[in-house]
Design a protein around this motif. Structure first.
Motif, mmCIF file in Angstrom:
data_model
loop_
_atom_site.group_PDB
_atom_site.id
_atom_site.type_symbol
_atom_site.label_atom_id
_atom_site.label_comp_id
_atom_site.label_asym_id
_atom_site.label_seq_id
_atom_site.Cartn_x
_atom_site.Cartn_y
_atom_site.Cartn_z
ATOM 1 N N CYS A 60 -4.629 -0.929 0.434
ATOM 2 C CA CYS A 60 -3.782 -1.902 1.023
ATOM 3 C C CYS A 60 -2.330 -1.835 0.300
ATOM 4 O O CYS A 60 -1.407 -1.846 0.968
ATOM 5 C CB CYS A 60 -4.450 -3.260 0.815
ATOM 6 N N ALA A 61 -2.781 -1.916 -1.220
ATOM 7 C CA ALA A 61 -1.203 -1.782 -1.734
ATOM 8 C C ALA A 61 -0.502 -0.455 -1.614
ATOM 9 O O ALA A 61 0.553 -0.806 -1.317
ATOM 10 C CB ALA A 61 -1.686 -1.784 -3.263
ATOM 11 N N ARG A 62 -0.925 0.545 -1.404
ATOM 12 C CA ARG A 62 -0.544 1.843 -1.189
ATOM 13 C C ARG A 62 0.176 1.766 0.151
ATOM 14 O O ARG A 62 1.182 2.245 0.570
ATOM 15 C CB ARG A 62 -1.335 3.141 -1.307
ATOM 16 N N ARG A 63 -0.370 1.258 1.350
ATOM 17 C CA ARG A 63 -0.076 1.277 2.775
ATOM 18 C C ARG A 63 1.106 0.234 2.873
ATOM 19 O O ARG A 63 2.047 0.640 3.500
ATOM 20 C CB ARG A 63 -1.429 0.970 3.626
ATOM 21 N N GLU A 64 0.753 -0.811 2.030
ATOM 22 C CA GLU A 64 2.001 -1.689 2.376
ATOM 23 C C GLU A 64 3.366 -1.508 1.778
ATOM 24 O O GLU A 64 4.556 -1.351 2.383
ATOM 25 C CB GLU A 64 1.732 -3.290 1.743
ATOM 26 N N VAL A 65 3.297 -0.842 0.554
ATOM 27 C CA VAL A 65 4.359 -0.014 -0.023
ATOM 28 C C VAL A 65 4.965 0.867 0.870
ATOM 29 O O VAL A 65 6.316 0.982 1.058
ATOM 30 C CB VAL A 65 4.182 0.363 -1.778
ATOM 31 N N ARG A 66 4.231 1.860 1.204
ATOM 32 C CA ARG A 66 4.801 3.020 2.108
ATOM 33 C C ARG A 66 5.327 2.291 3.310
ATOM 34 O O ARG A 66 6.326 2.786 3.819
ATOM 35 C CB ARG A 66 3.494 3.654 2.382
ATOM 36 N N GLU A 67 4.747 1.170 4.006
ATOM 37 C CA GLU A 67 5.327 0.803 5.512
ATOM 38 C C GLU A 67 6.636 -0.047 5.130
ATOM 39 O O GLU A 67 7.284 0.058 5.770
ATOM 40 C CB GLU A 67 4.177 -0.299 5.752
ATOM 41 N N GLU A 68 6.717 -0.700 4.042
ATOM 42 C CA GLU A 68 7.943 -1.375 3.833
ATOM 43 C C GLU A 68 9.008 -0.791 3.173
ATOM 44 O O GLU A 68 10.379 -1.352 3.062
ATOM 45 C CB GLU A 68 7.453 -2.531 2.975
ATOM 46 N N LEU A 101 8.164 4.338 0.154
ATOM 47 C CA LEU A 101 7.828 4.963 -1.260
ATOM 48 C C LEU A 101 6.303 5.419 -1.221
ATOM 49 O O LEU A 101 5.442 4.628 -0.547
ATOM 50 C CB LEU A 101 8.103 4.078 -2.314
ATOM 51 N N GLN A 102 6.014 6.376 -1.996
ATOM 52 C CA GLN A 102 4.433 6.736 -2.131
ATOM 53 C C GLN A 102 4.231 6.344 -3.605
ATOM 54 O O GLN A 102 4.687 6.660 -4.505
ATOM 55 C CB GLN A 102 4.425 8.336 -1.960
ATOM 56 N N VAL A 103 3.260 5.667 -3.734
ATOM 57 C CA VAL A 103 2.571 4.985 -4.927
ATOM 58 C C VAL A 103 1.747 6.213 -5.755
ATOM 59 O O VAL A 103 0.846 6.747 -5.197
ATOM 60 C CB VAL A 103 1.696 3.690 -4.735
ATOM 61 N N LYS A 104 2.153 6.361 -6.979
ATOM 62 C CA LYS A 104 1.395 7.395 -7.604
ATOM 63 C C LYS A 104 0.514 6.789 -8.728
ATOM 64 O O LYS A 104 -0.459 7.093 -8.880
ATOM 65 C CB LYS A 104 2.392 8.271 -8.204
ATOM 66 N N ASP A 105 1.205 5.982 -9.403
ATOM 67 C CA ASP A 105 0.286 5.309 -10.644
ATOM 68 C C ASP A 105 -0.244 4.029 -10.341
ATOM 69 O O ASP A 105 1.043 3.031 -10.662
ATOM 70 C CB ASP A 105 1.121 5.427 -12.066
ATOM 71 N N LEU A 106 -1.135 3.506 -9.769
ATOM 72 C CA LEU A 106 -1.649 2.282 -9.293
ATOM 73 C C LEU A 106 -2.214 1.668 -10.458
ATOM 74 O O LEU A 106 -3.360 2.237 -10.706
ATOM 75 C CB LEU A 106 -2.197 2.185 -8.037
#
Length: 72
Positions: free
Chosen positions: A53-61, A64-69
């Protein structure tokens, strides 16, 4: 059924995006047409992990692609 679905609790996920010592905030419009500053995020979808969810929401909004979560 749709009325019952709205009564179920939802899980919200917010993501703090740090890069080069800066924190990313987005401007969102609220009910009375004013705005507030918030972190990227949204609601967890059925069958989705918090990380997904965190990766998807950041990408949608933000595109950006999250690398280090990291979970807090």
């Amino acid at each position: 059924m749709s009325e019952q679905k709205n009564l179920l609790p939802q899980i919200g996920v917010a993501v703090l995006v740090w890069r080069d010592g800066q924190l990313l905030l987005g401007q969102r419009i609220i009910k009375d047409s004013s705005f507030c500053w918030q972190f990227p995020g949204g609601h967890l979808e059925s069958g989705e992990s918090v990380s997904e969810c965190a990766r998807r929401e950041v990408r949608e909004e933000t595109s950006l692609q999250v690398k280090d979560l990291r979970h807090l």
